[in-house]
Write an enzyme that holds these catalytic residues in place. Structure first.
Site, PDB file in Angstrom:
ATOM      1  N   ASN A  10      26.991  60.918  39.603  1.00 34.86           N
ATOM      2  CA  ASN A  10      27.569  59.591  39.803  1.00 34.86           C
ATOM      3  C   ASN A  10      27.886  59.494  41.299  1.00 34.86           C
ATOM      4  O   ASN A  10      28.900  60.007  41.757  1.00 34.86           O
ATOM      5  CB  ASN A  10      28.836  59.479  38.938  1.00 34.86           C
ATOM      6  CG  ASN A  10      29.511  58.131  39.091  1.00 34.86           C
ATOM      7  OD1 ASN A  10      29.118  57.315  39.929  1.00 34.86           O
ATOM      8  ND2 ASN A  10      30.535  57.899  38.292  1.00 34.86           N
ATOM      9  N   ARG A 100      23.947  57.789  37.197  1.00 33.43           N
ATOM     10  CA  ARG A 100      24.603  56.519  36.883  1.00 33.43           C
ATOM     11  C   ARG A 100      24.156  55.510  37.941  1.00 33.43           C
ATOM     12  O   ARG A 100      24.293  55.759  39.141  1.00 33.43           O
ATOM     13  CB  ARG A 100      26.112  56.684  36.951  1.00 33.43           C
ATOM     14  CG  ARG A 100      26.813  55.362  36.796  1.00 33.43           C
ATOM     15  CD  ARG A 100      28.288  55.477  37.048  1.00 33.43           C
ATOM     16  NE  ARG A 100      28.911  54.187  36.820  1.00 33.43           N
ATOM     17  CZ  ARG A 100      29.923  53.736  37.538  1.00 33.43           C
ATOM     18  NH1 ARG A 100      30.427  54.442  38.519  1.00 33.43           N
ATOM     19  NH2 ARG A 100      30.452  52.566  37.274  1.00 33.43           N
ATOM     20  N   HIS A 189      30.455  48.774  33.127  1.00 35.22           N
ATOM     21  CA  HIS A 189      31.071  49.777  32.244  1.00 35.22           C
ATOM     22  C   HIS A 189      30.292  49.896  30.927  1.00 35.22           C
ATOM     23  O   HIS A 189      30.835  50.346  29.921  1.00 35.22           O
ATOM     24  CB  HIS A 189      32.531  49.421  31.854  1.00 35.22           C
ATOM     25  CG  HIS A 189      33.519  49.473  32.966  1.00 35.22           C
ATOM     26  ND1 HIS A 189      34.570  48.582  33.044  1.00 35.22           N
ATOM     27  CD2 HIS A 189      33.648  50.300  34.017  1.00 35.22           C
ATOM     28  CE1 HIS A 189      35.300  48.866  34.109  1.00 35.22           C
ATOM     29  NE2 HIS A 189      34.767  49.898  34.728  1.00 35.22           N
ATOM     30  N   ARG A 250      41.636  44.539  41.611  1.00 28.36           N
ATOM     31  CA  ARG A 250      40.859  43.295  41.541  1.00 28.36           C
ATOM     32  C   ARG A 250      41.627  42.240  40.749  1.00 28.36           C
ATOM     33  O   ARG A 250      42.278  42.546  39.750  1.00 28.36           O
ATOM     34  CB  ARG A 250      39.516  43.520  40.846  1.00 28.36           C
ATOM     35  CG  ARG A 250      38.597  44.472  41.550  1.00 28.36           C
ATOM     36  CD  ARG A 250      37.217  44.454  40.894  1.00 28.36           C
ATOM     37  NE  ARG A 250      36.397  45.540  41.362  1.00 28.36           N
ATOM     38  CZ  ARG A 250      35.975  46.559  40.595  1.00 28.36           C
ATOM     39  NH1 ARG A 250      36.258  46.582  39.308  1.00 28.36           N
ATOM     40  NH2 ARG A 250      35.249  47.503  41.113  1.00 28.36           N
ATOM     41  N   GLU A 393      31.607  58.907  29.617  1.00 27.38           N
ATOM     42  CA  GLU A 393      30.412  58.304  30.199  1.00 27.38           C
ATOM     43  C   GLU A 393      29.376  59.366  30.583  1.00 27.38           C
ATOM     44  O   GLU A 393      28.178  59.141  30.452  1.00 27.38           O
ATOM     45  CB  GLU A 393      30.802  57.464  31.416  1.00 27.38           C
ATOM     46  CG  GLU A 393      31.534  56.195  30.993  1.00 27.38           C
ATOM     47  CD  GLU A 393      32.340  55.553  32.116  1.00 27.38           C
ATOM     48  OE1 GLU A 393      33.433  56.081  32.428  1.00 27.38           O
ATOM     49  OE2 GLU A 393      31.899  54.543  32.664  1.00 27.38           O
TER      50      GLU A 393
END
Ligand code: ADP
Length: 412
Positions: A10, A100, A189, A250, A393
């Protein structure tokens, strides 16, 4: 002997996270992180999970600091650490590398074997994911240099959401303009939403194709999804990860006119507004902290800014739960996951407070009880199950990668 190991990479703008998994028993052999790439005080932390002297699951961690000039150097450091443990990239046991990749656009709706055309297409998508795709590509190119003969697979964050109907995926703006600039809702996601929605069905002892799930992935970034019979029909992030829930830094949803207002009246540039909404908004913008543990500590001490930030966070969450209930019509399980979702009992309780009319409630004791596996937190016999489902993940990326290169179906 068949190769059964998968290295999951990742690669972010200044970090590389990695895990080496063995798909014969889904064990994790090594995990690590290279941080502060491009800075003088780079750091690599490598943990061997099942060492030669630790088959009982014990772990040994090595940490070193020093300059890591670029992603090439970072991946070489990863390769070196793995070699020191006899798990090097040259090992015949390594079946593939799974990457990823954040944005797959409309084109990539499945894990994809990487070739030159795929690299080019990921690059073409960079304007819609300027922070992520270029970094992901650097990871791919460097890994290809280290092991040119090894299959490399891209697993996209957007892919699981590709099943969203047009009614959910399109913004209501001029169609021609939207299409010209590839403006639509992609969602992110996805790897986590896929894994968690399946695991939630499994927790109920049912097939994913039989259940409707609302997944709440609440990490530093946060998103919700509505999954009908294993297929995503709605998610809260859009063209970029900025839309939807209140996140660590965010803003999530706001009137798009806020942007023009800040530019016209506030004199800000597009880049400044971008930075404001992505980095200095959400929980951090509201109260100065983005760690939910710290926010709860402040709330308990009577801090008003923290209390308001918490209320805004759970208010938005509740709105999305109600909306996704309506999108699905019937809901079998609401699943909380990621850092906040897995660990914050107060967030889970507040998000569902007052929703008993929809059959949604948490059992106070079950909600507060510590645990690290998938578990139910709704009162026994509740009409809708509420669950905590830890996401994984890396395991999902490894499984999809292994499945693609060996054809051996992985059911997780
Ligand atoms: P990401 O992968 O998006 O960086 P994570 O899923 O690891 O994020 O979640 C990180 C966030 O989880 C932290 O910022 C913090 O707010 C929250 N978190 C982690 N542990 C706890 C905890 N024990 N209680 C409450 N919140 C927690």
């Amino acid at each position: 002997m068949t190769a059964t190991r998968v290295l999951v990479l990742n690669t972010g703008s200044s970090s590389v996270k990695y895990q080496l998994l063995d798909m014969s028993d889904r064990s994790r052999l090594a995990v690590g992180l290279v941080e502060r790439i491009g800075e003088r005080n780079g750091r690599i932390r490598h943990t061997l999970v099942h060492g030669p002297d630790g088959p009982d699951g014990s772990a040994r961690t090595r940490e070193s600091t020093g300059p890591v000039p670029d992603h090439g150097a970072a991946l070489e450091a990863v390769a070196e650490e793995l070699s020191r443990d006899g798990l090097g990239l040259d090992s015949p046991d390594l079946a593939a590398i799974g990457h990823r990749v954040v944005h797959g656009g409309k084109r990539f709706t499945e894990p994809t074997l990487i070739d030159t055309a795929v690299v080019d297409e990921i690059e073409r998508l960079s304007p819609v994911a300027p922070l992520h795709n270029p970094a992901n590509l650097t990871g791919i190119r460097t890994a290809q240099k280290l092991r040119p003969d090894l299959p490399q697979v891209a697993v996209f964050d957007t892919a699981f959401h590709a099943t969203m109907p047009e009614a959910a995926a399109r913004y209501a703006i001029d169609v021609e303009t939207a299409d010209r600039h590839r403006v639509r809702r992609y969602g992110f996601h996805g790897t986590s939403h896929a894994f968690v929605s399946r695991a939630a069905a499994e927790l109920l002892g049912r097939e994913p194709s039989e259940v409707n799930v609302i997944v709440l992935h609440l990490g530093n970034g946060a998103s919700a999804s509505a999954v009908r019979g294993g297929r995503c029909v709605e998610t809260s992030m859009g063209l970029t990860p900025l839309e939807g829930l209140v996140m660590g830094t965010r803003s999530g949803d706001l009137d798009p006119a806020v942007v023009f207002h800040l530019m016209r009246v506030g004199g800000m540039t597009a880049d400044e507004v971008d930075e404001l909404l992505n980095k200095r908004s959400g929980l951090v913008g509201l109260c100065g902290d983005n760690d939910m543990r710290e926010i709860r500590r402040r709330v308990d001490e009577g801090d008003e800014a923290a209390a308001l930030a918490f209320d805004i966070y759970v208010h938005r969450l509740r709105k999305y739960i109600g909306a996704y209930y309506a999108v699905l019509g019937t809901v079998d399980v609401v699943a909380f996951t990621a850092g906040v979702g897995e660990n914050s009992a107060p967030v889970r309780a507040a998000a569902l407070a007052g929703l008993e009319g929809l059959g949604l409630a948490v059992d106070e004791e079950l909600n507060r009880a510590p645990g690290d596996g998938p578990r139910l937190i709704s009162p026994p016999g509740a009409p809708v199950a509420v669950a905590v489902v830890p996401t994984d993940e890396e395991l999902e990326i490894a499984a999809r990668t292994y499945e693609l290169v060996t054809g051996v179906r992985q059911t997780l």
